[in-house]
Design a protein around this motif. Structure first.
Motif, PDB file in Angstrom:
ATOM      1  N   MET A 170       0.857  -1.188   0.000  1.00 24.34           N
ATOM      2  CA  MET A 170       0.000   0.000   0.000  1.00 24.34           C
ATOM      3  C   MET A 170       0.890   1.234   0.000  1.00 24.34           C
ATOM      4  O   MET A 170       1.826   1.332   0.795  1.00 24.34           O
ATOM      5  CB  MET A 170      -0.881  -0.006   1.253  1.00 24.34           C
ATOM      6  CG  MET A 170      -1.845   1.131   1.323  1.00 24.34           C
ATOM      7  SD  MET A 170      -2.919   0.883   2.747  1.00 24.34           S
ATOM      8  CE  MET A 170      -3.887   2.357   2.671  1.00 24.34           C
ATOM      9  N   PRO A 171       0.629   2.177  -0.907  1.00 20.39           N
ATOM     10  CA  PRO A 171       1.490   3.363  -0.936  1.00 20.39           C
ATOM     11  C   PRO A 171       1.364   4.152   0.360  1.00 20.39           C
ATOM     12  O   PRO A 171       0.309   4.193   0.964  1.00 20.39           O
ATOM     13  CB  PRO A 171       0.945   4.176  -2.123  1.00 20.39           C
ATOM     14  CG  PRO A 171      -0.421   3.685  -2.347  1.00 20.39           C
ATOM     15  CD  PRO A 171      -0.462   2.276  -1.865  1.00 20.39           C
ATOM     16  N   TYR A 172       2.470   4.744   0.731  1.00 21.38           N
ATOM     17  CA  TYR A 172       2.471   5.542   1.946  1.00 21.38           C
ATOM     18  C   TYR A 172       1.787   6.867   1.654  1.00 21.38           C
ATOM     19  O   TYR A 172       2.116   7.558   0.705  1.00 21.38           O
ATOM     20  CB  TYR A 172       3.905   5.775   2.417  1.00 21.38           C
ATOM     21  CG  TYR A 172       3.958   6.473   3.744  1.00 21.38           C
ATOM     22  CD1 TYR A 172       3.692   5.753   4.910  1.00 21.38           C
ATOM     23  CD2 TYR A 172       4.214   7.816   3.830  1.00 21.38           C
ATOM     24  CE1 TYR A 172       3.712   6.383   6.132  1.00 21.38           C
ATOM     25  CE2 TYR A 172       4.235   8.447   5.053  1.00 21.38           C
ATOM     26  CZ  TYR A 172       3.982   7.727   6.202  1.00 21.38           C
ATOM     27  OH  TYR A 172       3.990   8.352   7.415  1.00 21.38           O
ATOM     28  N   LEU A 173       0.826   7.194   2.463  1.00 24.69           N
ATOM     29  CA  LEU A 173       0.090   8.437   2.262  1.00 24.69           C
ATOM     30  C   LEU A 173       0.904   9.608   2.807  1.00 24.69           C
ATOM     31  O   LEU A 173       1.834   9.438   3.579  1.00 24.69           O
ATOM     32  CB  LEU A 173      -1.280   8.342   2.937  1.00 24.69           C
ATOM     33  CG  LEU A 173      -2.152   7.189   2.441  1.00 24.69           C
ATOM     34  CD1 LEU A 173      -3.446   7.122   3.229  1.00 24.69           C
ATOM     35  CD2 LEU A 173      -2.450   7.322   0.967  1.00 24.69           C
ATOM     36  N   SER A 174       0.515  10.783   2.434  1.00 26.14           N
ATOM     37  CA  SER A 174       1.231  12.006   2.767  1.00 26.14           C
ATOM     38  C   SER A 174       1.555  12.144   4.260  1.00 26.14           C
ATOM     39  O   SER A 174       0.780  11.733   5.112  1.00 26.14           O
ATOM     40  CB  SER A 174       0.371  13.193   2.322  1.00 26.14           C
ATOM     41  OG  SER A 174       0.853  14.380   2.867  1.00 26.14           O
TER      42      SER A 174
ATOM     43  N   LEU B  49      -4.853   2.185  11.128  1.00 23.92           N
ATOM     44  CA  LEU B  49      -5.900   2.077  10.101  1.00 23.92           C
ATOM     45  C   LEU B  49      -5.333   1.577   8.779  1.00 23.92           C
ATOM     46  O   LEU B  49      -5.967   0.767   8.096  1.00 23.92           O
ATOM     47  CB  LEU B  49      -6.602   3.428   9.913  1.00 23.92           C
ATOM     48  CG  LEU B  49      -7.432   3.892  11.108  1.00 23.92           C
ATOM     49  CD1 LEU B  49      -7.917   5.319  10.896  1.00 23.92           C
ATOM     50  CD2 LEU B  49      -8.604   2.957  11.362  1.00 23.92           C
ATOM     51  N   ARG B  50      -4.151   2.029   8.407  1.00 24.51           N
ATOM     52  CA  ARG B  50      -3.518   1.534   7.179  1.00 24.51           C
ATOM     53  C   ARG B  50      -3.317   0.027   7.247  1.00 24.51           C
ATOM     54  O   ARG B  50      -3.608  -0.696   6.305  1.00 24.51           O
ATOM     55  CB  ARG B  50      -2.173   2.204   6.944  1.00 24.51           C
ATOM     56  CG  ARG B  50      -2.272   3.577   6.393  1.00 24.51           C
ATOM     57  CD  ARG B  50      -0.887   4.064   5.976  1.00 24.51           C
ATOM     58  NE  ARG B  50      -0.990   5.459   5.636  1.00 24.51           N
ATOM     59  CZ  ARG B  50      -0.216   6.396   6.139  1.00 24.51           C
ATOM     60  NH1 ARG B  50       0.737   6.086   6.987  1.00 24.51           N
ATOM     61  NH2 ARG B  50      -0.376   7.638   5.780  1.00 24.51           N
ATOM     62  N   LYS B  51      -2.786  -0.409   8.382  1.00 29.14           N
ATOM     63  CA  LYS B  51      -2.528  -1.839   8.554  1.00 29.14           C
ATOM     64  C   LYS B  51      -3.843  -2.616   8.572  1.00 29.14           C
ATOM     65  O   LYS B  51      -3.980  -3.646   7.924  1.00 29.14           O
ATOM     66  CB  LYS B  51      -1.759  -2.064   9.856  1.00 29.14           C
ATOM     67  CG  LYS B  51      -1.313  -3.478  10.066  1.00 29.14           C
ATOM     68  CD  LYS B  51      -0.462  -3.586  11.323  1.00 29.14           C
ATOM     69  CE  LYS B  51       0.005  -5.014  11.519  1.00 29.14           C
ATOM     70  NZ  LYS B  51       0.811  -5.145  12.719  1.00 29.14           N
TER      71      LYS B  51
END
Length: 193
Positions: free
Chosen positions: A91-95, A181-183
């Protein structure tokens, strides 16, 4: 002899119903799958598997109430299984600028508003339901900061002034919330792509 003809007519009605459902949803499901699978052969295999699963289901004892949702759910699961076999994408790392609502903004960009198709409606409802469940798993302090900044758009400075909690502490809490939340939503993110 009467029993055999009743059985035959029941099977015939079931076959007609399955054929009608196939005709009704085939094109939509094919498009849904094709957007998410690069190979045409894989796409066709998945479509076949979806309808095979539908035919195998016991409609008499366990009728499917929402056929479209069921078909899209099976298709999504087939796509996930296939993609796990092929490769795993990160998943791309968000800002890093976490006070401007980027997490939900980028999550929303995966589900364009102009796409009002049944599959996108299903995806949107699934994403928001999973996000709500994930938020409930966060510690209260992290959830509060995340909800205030992401959902209500309140700046950190304003939250700090009203609560007396330093801005850096609030930023840190939100960062931990976003990492969780990303995980937590990673598999859902894979499904969408």
């Amino acid at each position: 002899m009467k029993e055999i003809s009743t059985n035959t007519s029941a099977n015939s009605e079931r076959d007609i119903r399955i054929a009608d459902i196939f005709r009704k949803y085939q094109a939509q499901l094919k498009g849904f799958i094709a957007k998410r699978v690069s190979s045409k052969e894989d796409s066709e295999d998945i479509l076949q598997n979806v309808f095979y699963q539908f035919m195998k289901s016991d409609q008499e004892d366990n009728p499917i109430e929402q056929i479209a949702a069921w078909l899209y759910s099976v298709a999504r699961n087939q796509i996930i299984d296939r993609s796990r076999k092929h490769r795993e994408e990160e998943m791309p790392y968000l800002s890093n600028n976490e006070d401007d609502g980027t997490f939900l903004k980028e999550l929303s960009e995966l589900m364009p508003d102009e796409d009002q198709s049944p599959e996108m409606d299903f995806i949107r409802s699934t994403v928001w339901e999973e996000l709500e469940n994930a938020l409930l798993e966060l510690p209260g302090e992290q959830r509060t900061v995340f909800e205030l900044t992401e959902l209500e758009g309140i700046p950190f400075k304003e939250i700090a002034e009203s609560t007396g909690i330093p801005v850096n502490t609030l930023i840190s809490r939100k960062r931990y919330a976003i990492l969780f939340l990303r995980k937590r939503l990673y598999s859902l993110y894979e499904d969408i792509l």
